[in-house]
Enzyme design. Structure first.
Site, PDB file in Angstrom:
ATOM      1  N   GLY A   4       0.836  -1.194   0.000  1.00 51.65           N
ATOM      2  CA  GLY A   4       0.000   0.000   0.000  1.00 51.65           C
ATOM      3  C   GLY A   4       0.871   1.245   0.000  1.00 51.65           C
ATOM      4  O   GLY A   4       1.985   1.230   0.546  1.00 51.65           O
TER       5      GLY A   4
ATOM      6  N   GLN B  50       3.281   9.866   0.758  1.00 47.91           N
ATOM      7  CA  GLN B  50       4.552   9.145   0.901  1.00 47.91           C
ATOM      8  C   GLN B  50       5.488   9.365  -0.290  1.00 47.91           C
ATOM      9  O   GLN B  50       6.663   9.006  -0.223  1.00 47.91           O
ATOM     10  CB  GLN B  50       4.300   7.648   1.088  1.00 47.91           C
ATOM     11  CG  GLN B  50       3.626   7.329   2.413  1.00 47.91           C
ATOM     12  CD  GLN B  50       3.379   5.845   2.558  1.00 47.91           C
ATOM     13  OE1 GLN B  50       2.405   5.321   2.049  1.00 47.91           O
ATOM     14  NE2 GLN B  50       4.274   5.142   3.232  1.00 47.91           N
TER      15      GLN B  50
ATOM     16  N   CYS C 161       5.684  -0.076   7.331  1.00 45.82           N
ATOM     17  CA  CYS C 161       5.330   1.095   6.526  1.00 45.82           C
ATOM     18  C   CYS C 161       6.552   1.481   5.709  1.00 45.82           C
ATOM     19  O   CYS C 161       7.668   1.507   6.236  1.00 45.82           O
ATOM     20  CB  CYS C 161       4.929   2.237   7.461  1.00 45.82           C
ATOM     21  SG  CYS C 161       4.498   3.751   6.589  1.00 45.82           S
ATOM     22  N   LEU C 162       6.346   1.796   4.426  1.00 44.20           N
ATOM     23  CA  LEU C 162       7.477   2.176   3.573  1.00 44.20           C
ATOM     24  C   LEU C 162       8.142   3.461   4.060  1.00 44.20           C
ATOM     25  O   LEU C 162       9.292   3.728   3.736  1.00 44.20           O
ATOM     26  CB  LEU C 162       7.028   2.322   2.116  1.00 44.20           C
ATOM     27  CG  LEU C 162       6.575   1.012   1.447  1.00 44.20           C
ATOM     28  CD1 LEU C 162       6.037   1.271   0.055  1.00 44.20           C
ATOM     29  CD2 LEU C 162       7.712  -0.001   1.401  1.00 44.20           C
TER      30      LEU C 162
ATOM     31  N   HIS D 293      -4.751   1.805   7.381  1.00 44.27           N
ATOM     32  CA  HIS D 293      -3.376   2.309   7.512  1.00 44.27           C
ATOM     33  C   HIS D 293      -3.135   3.432   6.492  1.00 44.27           C
ATOM     34  O   HIS D 293      -2.580   4.480   6.832  1.00 44.27           O
ATOM     35  CB  HIS D 293      -2.406   1.134   7.287  1.00 44.27           C
ATOM     36  CG  HIS D 293      -0.954   1.495   7.261  1.00 44.27           C
ATOM     37  ND1 HIS D 293      -0.030   0.983   8.147  1.00 44.27           N
ATOM     38  CD2 HIS D 293      -0.231   2.312   6.432  1.00 44.27           C
ATOM     39  CE1 HIS D 293       1.177   1.477   7.871  1.00 44.27           C
ATOM     40  NE2 HIS D 293       1.083   2.282   6.833  1.00 44.27           N
ATOM     41  N   GLU D 294      -3.593   3.210   5.246  1.00 46.28           N
ATOM     42  CA  GLU D 294      -3.346   4.204   4.191  1.00 46.28           C
ATOM     43  C   GLU D 294      -4.210   5.456   4.376  1.00 46.28           C
ATOM     44  O   GLU D 294      -3.745   6.573   4.143  1.00 46.28           O
ATOM     45  CB  GLU D 294      -3.580   3.597   2.805  1.00 46.28           C
ATOM     46  CG  GLU D 294      -2.681   2.410   2.455  1.00 46.28           C
ATOM     47  CD  GLU D 294      -1.197   2.675   2.639  1.00 46.28           C
ATOM     48  OE1 GLU D 294      -0.771   3.830   2.525  1.00 46.28           O
ATOM     49  OE2 GLU D 294      -0.460   1.707   2.934  1.00 46.28           O
TER      50      GLU D 294
ATOM     51  N   HIS E  49      -2.648   7.760   6.697  1.00 47.10           N
ATOM     52  CA  HIS E  49      -1.602   8.591   6.076  1.00 47.10           C
ATOM     53  C   HIS E  49      -2.195   9.902   5.548  1.00 47.10           C
ATOM     54  O   HIS E  49      -1.574  10.959   5.642  1.00 47.10           O
ATOM     55  CB  HIS E  49      -0.941   7.866   4.902  1.00 47.10           C
ATOM     56  CG  HIS E  49       0.209   6.981   5.286  1.00 47.10           C
ATOM     57  ND1 HIS E  49       1.322   7.451   5.944  1.00 47.10           N
ATOM     58  CD2 HIS E  49       0.434   5.654   5.089  1.00 47.10           C
ATOM     59  CE1 HIS E  49       2.180   6.446   6.138  1.00 47.10           C
ATOM     60  NE2 HIS E  49       1.655   5.346   5.638  1.00 47.10           N
TER      61      HIS E  49
HETATM   62 ZN    ZN Z   1       2.444   3.418   5.704  1.00 42.70          ZN
END
Ligand code: ZN
Length: 174
Positions: free
Chosen positions: A46, A51, A94-95, A136-137, A140
């Site tokens: 995701g 991000q 998480c990236l 989660h996204e 963000h």
């Molecule tokens: Zn994340």
């Protein structure tokens, strides 16, 4: 398609609220394609636009496993309309927080309104991993990271380590 750089914590942009999009056009589709490529090569399941440094309410997700047919989901202006009382726990990463994982408890099921890649309004009911990933996204887009659900002690420890890593990355050897 081209790959974009992923923003890593600590970075103040990750704490900002993303803005709604007006329309889905070719420029936006280009961004969606870039985000998908960035996510695949990371690799991750995701990615939110913030991000890659863009404060717009846009998410890409693909839960297909290695060797399976790709199954990308593009979510423009996603809006959670329901969260179940029942919760579930997944170990999240998480990236933007590379190398860090923690168990997070979230509503097990969620319902979502969104606009798709072609600009069509859609509804989605999600449970399991997809539900966790969507929440989660969407977090963000509201400036929230999964570490915000951990104790302050744990959160501060992770941020400290990431700061150290970022410093080391900027070192040059001549
Ligand atoms: Zn994340």
């Amino acid at each position: 398609m081209s790959k974009r750089d992923i923003v890593v914590e600590p970075n103040p942009i990750l704490r900002k609220k993303s803005q709604s999009l007006e329309k889905v056009d070719n420029d936006l589709r280009k961004l969606m394609d870039d985000m998908l490529e960035t996510m695949y090569s990371a690799p991750g399941i995701g990615l939110a636009a913030v991000q890659v440094g863009i404060l717009k309410r846009l998410i890409v997700i693909d839960l297909s496993k290695d060797g399976e047919k790709k199954n990308p989901l593009f979510l423009v202006n996603p809006e959670l309309t329901f969260k179940s009382k029942k919760t579930s726990i997944h170990e999240e990463g998480c990236l933007s927080l590379p190398g860090h994982f923690a168990e997070v408890e979230r509503p097990a099921e969620c319902h979502l309104n969104y606009i798709d890649y072609n600009g069509k309004e859609k509804k989605l009911k999600a449970d399991g991993l997809l539900s966790t990933c969507i929440q989660h996204e969407v977090d963000h887009l509201n400036g929230i990271l999964f570490i915000d659900y951990l104790s302050k002690l744990k959160r501060d420890m992770i941020i400290k380590k990431l700061k150290k890593n970022n410093k080391e990355k900027n070192k040059i050897i001549l």
